[in-house]
Motif scaffolding. Structure first.
Motif, PDB file in Angstrom:
ATOM      1  N   GLU A 384     133.273  52.117  77.608  1.00 36.72           N
ATOM      2  CA  GLU A 384     133.720  52.127  76.886  1.00 36.72           C
ATOM      3  C   GLU A 384     134.379  53.576  76.475  1.00 36.72           C
ATOM      4  O   GLU A 384     135.157  53.864  75.869  1.00 36.72           O
ATOM      5  CB  GLU A 384     132.636  52.612  75.676  1.00 36.72           C
ATOM      6  N   TYR A 387     138.377  53.275  77.319  1.00 38.57           N
ATOM      7  CA  TYR A 387     138.263  52.431  76.339  1.00 38.57           C
ATOM      8  C   TYR A 387     138.661  53.757  75.488  1.00 38.57           C
ATOM      9  O   TYR A 387     140.026  54.210  74.037  1.00 38.57           O
ATOM     10  CB  TYR A 387     137.825  51.562  74.823  1.00 38.57           C
ATOM     11  N   TYR A 388     137.640  55.191  75.413  1.00 38.36           N
ATOM     12  CA  TYR A 388     137.823  56.277  73.863  1.00 38.36           C
ATOM     13  C   TYR A 388     138.830  57.129  75.023  1.00 38.36           C
ATOM     14  O   TYR A 388     139.887  57.833  74.025  1.00 38.36           O
ATOM     15  CB  TYR A 388     136.153  57.143  74.460  1.00 38.36           C
ATOM     16  N   SER A 391     142.329  55.614  74.229  1.00 32.22           N
ATOM     17  CA  SER A 391     142.498  55.738  72.494  1.00 32.22           C
ATOM     18  C   SER A 391     143.081  57.188  72.243  1.00 32.22           C
ATOM     19  O   SER A 391     143.601  57.059  70.905  1.00 32.22           O
ATOM     20  CB  SER A 391     141.264  55.226  71.470  1.00 32.22           C
ATOM     21  N   ARG A 392     142.807  57.418  72.880  1.00 29.17           N
ATOM     22  CA  ARG A 392     143.407  58.973  72.682  1.00 29.17           C
ATOM     23  C   ARG A 392     145.460  59.142  73.692  1.00 29.17           C
ATOM     24  O   ARG A 392     145.638  60.177  74.023  1.00 29.17           O
ATOM     25  CB  ARG A 392     142.431  60.051  73.568  1.00 29.17           C
ATOM     26  N   LYS A 396     145.494  53.658  81.284  1.00 30.33           N
ATOM     27  CA  LYS A 396     143.934  52.740  81.559  1.00 30.33           C
ATOM     28  C   LYS A 396     143.360  53.718  82.957  1.00 30.33           C
ATOM     29  O   LYS A 396     142.395  53.483  83.779  1.00 30.33           O
ATOM     30  CB  LYS A 396     143.695  51.534  81.945  1.00 30.33           C
TER      31      LYS A 396
END
Length: 434
Positions: A384, A387-388, A391-392, A396
């Motif tokens: 998570e 992913y956070y 998302s910005r 990875k």
């Protein structure tokens, strides 16, 4: 049933070596007694690690390295660890002996002693004899006995009463010859109401193979009433590593441990505070990283005897590949140490499916009127969180790198020298491939 122990040196050779170094009779006797004990004692019991299978015999032989006249003569990889213009309090050991040492005239005038342990025995023998091997005793186990018999070089620090050493004392321990005995002993004495920051670095060159050498080191710190000692160490050795660190803290004294265990070989370390005095305190921050098939056993321990004593432990480990780590936190509160407080946290982050971590918080309490707590966790990078960050717009690989940095940052940021902080970050990134 007993097994025959093959020692890395015989009595005659050890006695001759002690004589060639012009050691006093009491030290020669101590070494020979320790060697005899090493032939009788068992290896230490290390939880869930079969260290009897490790290479623990490659001690090599004593090899004195020539002195250098300037820090600019150091290998380039070491020069980055010191400020060549401003380093006024520094000691360098290469393999079995010290090759450079410098203490500012100001601290020397105040009675501060900062030298290698061999020199300290020659110049301050009674003071050294009073404390040497009284915190870590030579009869604790075979490895402690071998260290007492074979130690070399090392560091001696003495800070007189009410003296504040504002700038850190720094030591660099270099192993670049796998056939040379490398077993430094660090002895620190901080008298009443004194203050000290000490930083050391243990390094191997790439020419030393993992199975070629053993580092067997001991640290003893004595914190007198009201004194404050900050001890930071970064260890990055291509060797099988065994290290015992122990502090004895008297009334209202304080010890801070900041440890980076970044070895390439198998390693066992124990960092322990004995809170002997009322109002004494200990703060431990330890990080370690394991790669390939490394096996690590990292223990932090606080033993409370004094009333209103306080201990804090914070250990974080990152494991990659098929590395495994046993992380032990032990808080022991003895009967009579009322109002004592002990808190500990151990966390292990695993970066690959085959990596293993075991966090063991242990509370041993023999007194009712105390407070104590513990927390432990073992897991992988939180998807998570990744992913956070992704998302910005963060890739990875960068996201995982940031998470690992954040995981270890509370310890790295505590290192008292900025260039040593950078070294630890660089070692971490190199080891973890981040």
């Amino acid at each position: 049933m007993t097994t025959q122990t093959i020692l890395p040196i015989d009595r005659e050779t050890l006695a001759a070596l002690s004589q060639s170094n012009n050691e006093p009779a009491w030290l020669s006797t101590l070494r020979l007694e320790a060697l005899e004990l090493a032939g009788q004692l068992e290896l230490p019991v290390v939880e869930k690690q079969k260290i009897s299978r490790w290479n623990l015999d490659a001690y090599g032989s004593y090899k004195s390295s020539p002195a250098i006249q300037s820090l600019s003569e150091l290998p380039e990889s070491l020069q980055s660890l010191v400020n060549l213009e401003e380093s006024s309090n520094i000691l360098v050991q290469r393999n079995s002996s010290a090759v450079f040492q410098k203490l500012s005239a100001e601290l020397a005038a105040k009675g501060v002693i900062f030298t290698d342990l061999n020199t300290a025995i020659q110049q301050h023998g009674e003071l050294v004899q009073k404390y040497l091997f009284t915190a870590v005793k030579k009869d604790e186990n075979r490895l402690a006995a071998l260290h007492a018999a074979l130690w070399n070089g090392g560091v001696f620090v003495y800070v007189p009463k009410n003296v504040d050493v504002e700038l850190p004392l720094q030591a660099i321990m270099l192993s670049d010859d796998a056939t040379a005995t490398f077993a430094p002993h660090v002895l620190i004495i901080a008298e009443s109401n004194s203050r000290l920051t000490y930083v050391d670095n243990y390094l191997s060159t790439d020419g030393v193979g993992l199975d070629q050498a053993v580092h067997n080191g001991v640290v003893e710190v004595f914190v007198k009433p009201g004194a404050n000692v900050r001890f930071a160490s970064v260890q990055h050795l291509n060797a099988t590593n065994v290290t015992y660190r122990r502090a004895v803290v008297e009334n209202d004294g304080r010890i801070e441990w900041i440890i980076g265990e970044m070895h390439n070989g198998n390693a066992v370390s124990e960092t322990m505070s004995v809170l002997q005095g009322n109002g004494s305190s200990s703060d431990m921050k330890v990080i370690c990283a394991g790669t390939n098939e490394q096996k690590l056993s990292i223990t932090t321990k606080a033993v409370h005897f004094g009333k209103s004593s306080d201990s804090q432990m914070f250990t974080r480990a990152v494991m990659r590949d098929a590395a495994s780590a046993i992380i032990n936190g032990i808080t022991k509160i003895e009967k009579g140490s009322t109002k004592a407080n002990g808190e500990q946290t151990e966390k292990v982050l695993m970066l690959s499916p085959k990596a293993r971590g075991d966090a063991n918080p242990i509370l041993l309490i023999d007194e009712d009127d105390v407070t104590a707590g513990h927390a432990a966790s073992v897991g992988q990078v939180n998807p998570e969180q990744v992913y956070y960050l992704m998302s910005r717009g963060i890739p990875k690989s960068v996201a995982e790198r940031l998470i690992i940095h954040g995981f270890l940052a509370p310890v790295i940021s505590e290192i008292p020298l900025e260039n040593v902080q950078e070294q630890l970050r660089s070692l971490m990134e190199r080891k973890l491939g981040q």
